[in-house]
Design a protein around this motif. Structure first.
Motif, PDB file in Angstrom:
ATOM      1  N   SER A  22       2.583 -10.656   3.780  1.00 54.72           N
ATOM      2  CA  SER A  22       2.249 -12.020   3.378  1.00 54.72           C
ATOM      3  C   SER A  22       1.710 -11.954   1.960  1.00 54.72           C
ATOM      4  CB  SER A  22       1.189 -12.606   4.312  1.00 54.72           C
ATOM      5  OG  SER A  22       1.684 -12.665   5.628  1.00 54.72           O
ATOM      6  N   PRO A  23       2.256 -12.757   1.051  1.00 58.83           N
ATOM      7  CA  PRO A  23       1.826 -12.663  -0.352  1.00 58.83           C
ATOM      8  C   PRO A  23       0.435 -13.260  -0.564  1.00 58.83           C
ATOM      9  CG  PRO A  23       3.385 -14.446  -0.087  1.00 58.83           C
ATOM     10  CD  PRO A  23       3.296 -13.756   1.247  1.00 58.83           C
ATOM     11  N   LEU A  24      -0.313 -12.671  -1.474  1.00 53.50           N
ATOM     12  CA  LEU A  24      -1.602 -13.216  -1.901  1.00 53.50           C
ATOM     13  C   LEU A  24      -1.426 -13.801  -3.292  1.00 53.50           C
ATOM     14  CD1 LEU A  24      -4.055 -10.358  -0.811  1.00 53.50           C
ATOM     15  CD2 LEU A  24      -3.736 -12.577   0.278  1.00 53.50           C
ATOM     16  N   GLU A  25      -2.007 -14.969  -3.522  1.00 52.75           N
ATOM     17  CA  GLU A  25      -1.935 -15.599  -4.844  1.00 52.75           C
ATOM     18  C   GLU A  25      -2.941 -14.979  -5.804  1.00 52.75           C
ATOM     19  OE1 GLU A  25      -2.445 -19.787  -4.197  1.00 52.75           O
ATOM     20  OE2 GLU A  25      -0.620 -19.920  -2.991  1.00 52.75           O
ATOM     21  N   ARG A  26      -3.955 -14.350  -5.257  1.00 50.63           N
ATOM     22  CA  ARG A  26      -4.990 -13.705  -6.058  1.00 50.63           C
ATOM     23  C   ARG A  26      -5.571 -12.558  -5.251  1.00 50.63           C
ATOM     24  NH1 ARG A  26      -9.842 -18.027  -6.353  1.00 50.63           N
ATOM     25  NH2 ARG A  26     -11.013 -16.219  -7.005  1.00 50.63           N
TER      26      ARG A  26
ATOM     27  N   SER B 187      -6.982  -2.382   4.533  1.00 52.00           N
ATOM     28  CA  SER B 187      -5.692  -2.423   3.840  1.00 52.00           C
ATOM     29  C   SER B 187      -4.799  -3.536   4.383  1.00 52.00           C
ATOM     30  CB  SER B 187      -4.996  -1.067   3.962  1.00 52.00           C
ATOM     31  OG  SER B 187      -3.766  -1.092   3.283  1.00 52.00           O
ATOM     32  N   CYS B 188      -4.749  -3.677   5.699  1.00 51.51           N
ATOM     33  CA  CYS B 188      -3.932  -4.745   6.310  1.00 51.51           C
ATOM     34  C   CYS B 188      -4.389  -6.130   5.858  1.00 51.51           C
ATOM     35  CB  CYS B 188      -3.995  -4.663   7.832  1.00 51.51           C
ATOM     36  SG  CYS B 188      -3.030  -3.316   8.545  1.00 51.51           S
ATOM     37  N   CYS B 189      -5.684  -6.267   5.592  1.00 54.18           N
ATOM     38  CA  CYS B 189      -6.238  -7.563   5.177  1.00 54.18           C
ATOM     39  C   CYS B 189      -6.195  -7.773   3.668  1.00 54.18           C
ATOM     40  CB  CYS B 189      -7.672  -7.696   5.686  1.00 54.18           C
ATOM     41  SG  CYS B 189      -7.783  -7.890   7.471  1.00 54.18           S
ATOM     42  N   GLY B 190      -5.646  -6.813   2.935  1.00 51.79           N
ATOM     43  CA  GLY B 190      -5.553  -6.961   1.489  1.00 51.79           C
ATOM     44  C   GLY B 190      -6.831  -6.608   0.751  1.00 51.79           C
TER      45      GLY B 190
ATOM     46  N   ILE C 148      -4.637   8.001  11.278  1.00 48.61           N
ATOM     47  CA  ILE C 148      -5.200   6.760  11.821  1.00 48.61           C
ATOM     48  C   ILE C 148      -5.171   5.660  10.759  1.00 48.61           C
ATOM     49  CG2 ILE C 148      -7.290   5.677  12.722  1.00 48.61           C
ATOM     50  CD1 ILE C 148      -7.982   8.472  13.906  1.00 48.61           C
ATOM     51  N   ALA C 149      -5.616   5.980   9.549  1.00 49.16           N
ATOM     52  CA  ALA C 149      -5.676   4.983   8.473  1.00 49.16           C
ATOM     53  C   ALA C 149      -4.288   4.599   7.972  1.00 49.16           C
ATOM     54  CB  ALA C 149      -6.525   5.514   7.319  1.00 49.16           C
ATOM     55  N   ARG C 150      -3.309   5.485   8.214  1.00 53.25           N
ATOM     56  CA  ARG C 150      -1.934   5.273   7.771  1.00 53.25           C
ATOM     57  C   ARG C 150      -1.885   4.971   6.274  1.00 53.25           C
ATOM     58  NH1 ARG C 150       1.361   3.358  12.501  1.00 53.25           N
ATOM     59  NH2 ARG C 150       2.984   3.414  10.952  1.00 53.25           N
ATOM     60  N   ASP C 151      -1.109   3.988   5.852  1.00 46.28           N
ATOM     61  CA  ASP C 151      -0.964   3.673   4.432  1.00 46.28           C
ATOM     62  C   ASP C 151      -2.272   3.195   3.807  1.00 46.28           C
ATOM     63  OD1 ASP C 151       1.710   4.356   4.508  1.00 46.28           O
ATOM     64  OD2 ASP C 151       2.365   2.302   4.884  1.00 46.28           O
ATOM     65  N   GLY C 152      -3.197   2.730   4.645  1.00 42.16           N
ATOM     66  CA  GLY C 152      -4.478   2.261   4.135  1.00 42.16           C
ATOM     67  C   GLY C 152      -5.233   3.329   3.378  1.00 42.16           C
ATOM     68  N   ALA C 153      -5.046   4.576   3.767  1.00 46.01           N
ATOM     69  CA  ALA C 153      -5.736   5.684   3.095  1.00 46.01           C
ATOM     70  C   ALA C 153      -5.351   5.766   1.626  1.00 46.01           C
ATOM     71  CB  ALA C 153      -5.435   7.000   3.808  1.00 46.01           C
ATOM     72  N   GLU C 154      -4.168   5.300   1.282  1.00 50.92           N
ATOM     73  CA  GLU C 154      -3.698   5.339  -0.103  1.00 50.92           C
ATOM     74  C   GLU C 154      -3.876   3.998  -0.816  1.00 50.92           C
ATOM     75  OE1 GLU C 154       0.350   6.552   0.287  1.00 50.92           O
ATOM     76  OE2 GLU C 154      -0.192   8.435   1.248  1.00 50.92           O
ATOM     77  N   GLN C 155      -4.070   2.920  -0.071  1.00 47.10           N
ATOM     78  CA  GLN C 155      -4.130   1.580  -0.660  1.00 47.10           C
ATOM     79  C   GLN C 155      -5.547   1.106  -0.959  1.00 47.10           C
ATOM     80  OE1 GLN C 155      -1.286  -0.096  -1.523  1.00 47.10           O
ATOM     81  NE2 GLN C 155      -0.323   1.805  -0.905  1.00 47.10           N
ATOM     82  N   VAL C 156      -6.534   1.674  -0.280  1.00 46.98           N
ATOM     83  CA  VAL C 156      -7.915   1.217  -0.432  1.00 46.98           C
ATOM     84  C   VAL C 156      -8.692   2.245  -1.244  1.00 46.98           C
ATOM     85  CG1 VAL C 156     -10.038   0.588   0.785  1.00 46.98           C
ATOM     86  CG2 VAL C 156      -7.819  -0.035   1.758  1.00 46.98           C
ATOM     87  N   PHE C 157      -9.297   1.793  -2.348  1.00 53.24           N
ATOM     88  CA  PHE C 157     -10.135   2.680  -3.147  1.00 53.24           C
ATOM     89  C   PHE C 157     -11.467   2.848  -2.421  1.00 53.24           C
ATOM     90  CE2 PHE C 157     -13.562   3.222  -6.232  1.00 53.24           C
ATOM     91  CZ  PHE C 157     -13.162   4.418  -6.812  1.00 53.24           C
ATOM     92  N   ILE C 158     -11.868   4.089  -2.207  1.00 54.58           N
ATOM     93  CA  ILE C 158     -13.111   4.390  -1.507  1.00 54.58           C
ATOM     94  C   ILE C 158     -14.174   4.785  -2.531  1.00 54.58           C
ATOM     95  CG2 ILE C 158     -14.230   5.850   0.223  1.00 54.58           C
ATOM     96  CD1 ILE C 158     -12.042   4.047   1.407  1.00 54.58           C
ATOM     97  N   GLU C 159     -15.217   3.982  -2.599  1.00 58.57           N
ATOM     98  CA  GLU C 159     -16.362   4.273  -3.460  1.00 58.57           C
ATOM     99  C   GLU C 159     -17.396   4.985  -2.586  1.00 58.57           C
ATOM    100  OE1 GLU C 159     -19.721   1.768  -5.993  1.00 58.57           O
ATOM    101  OE2 GLU C 159     -17.832   0.786  -5.462  1.00 58.57           O
TER     102      GLU C 159
END
Length: 166
Positions: free
Chosen positions: A13-17, A42-45, A61-72
């Protein structure tokens, strides 16, 4: 009889921002829970998370989220929460407190940090003292609370429902 065709991996689903919510986690007991929260984010953008300690994220477990979410990574939450609060973020704790608002009736600010609690002990007093609000999810049976990853899913989904385009 209705016909349904299973669609595997439907387009995103596209996000406008970009989403302006971050998820903050204390040191969690379970790397499984942390990995589930990363996948959920990651699923929630959600593009950033604040994680305390040296917990490992399981890519299975994290699947693609491990690469999509920057972890601080931080040692503790209070200093980084103070920094983000000074930048205009609203700090919302997911916790049962005497002043918690029911998630069903809570209105998020777009610029929010959702602060999760430890699986057993919840949010510490030094973190609670920094929060602008606490929300809780009604429980109709035992045990008295949801798993941290499950509760995070409900709270993030509600944020996404309120801000569906970002």
């Amino acid at each position: 009889m209705s016909e349904f065709e299973h669609l595997r991996h439907k387009p995103l689903s596209p996000l406008e921002r970009p989403r302006e919510i971050l998820v903050a986690c204390p040191v969690l007991r379970s790397n499984i829970n942390l990995s589930r929260v990363v996948r959920l984010a990651s699923c929630c953008g959600v593009t950033r998370m604040i994680v305390c300690g040296s917990a490992k994220i399981d890519p299975k477990i994290a699947r693609d989220g491990a690469e999509q979410v920057f972890i601080e990574r931080r040692n503790s939450l209070p200093p980084v929460l103070k920094k983000y609060k000074a930048e205009g973020y609203t700090l919302v704790g997911l916790e049962q407190t005497t002043s918690s608002q029911n998630l069903h009736h809570f209105s998020y600010e777009r610029k929010t940090i959702l602060v999760l609690g430890h699986e057993r002990t919840g949010l510490t007093d030094d973190v609670l003292s920094l929060l602008d609000a606490t929300v809780e999810i009604p429980v109709w049976g035992l045990p008295f609370s949801y798993n941290v990853a499950t509760a995070a899913a409900m709270a993030l989904y509600e944020y996404c429902r309120q801000f569906p385009t970002g």
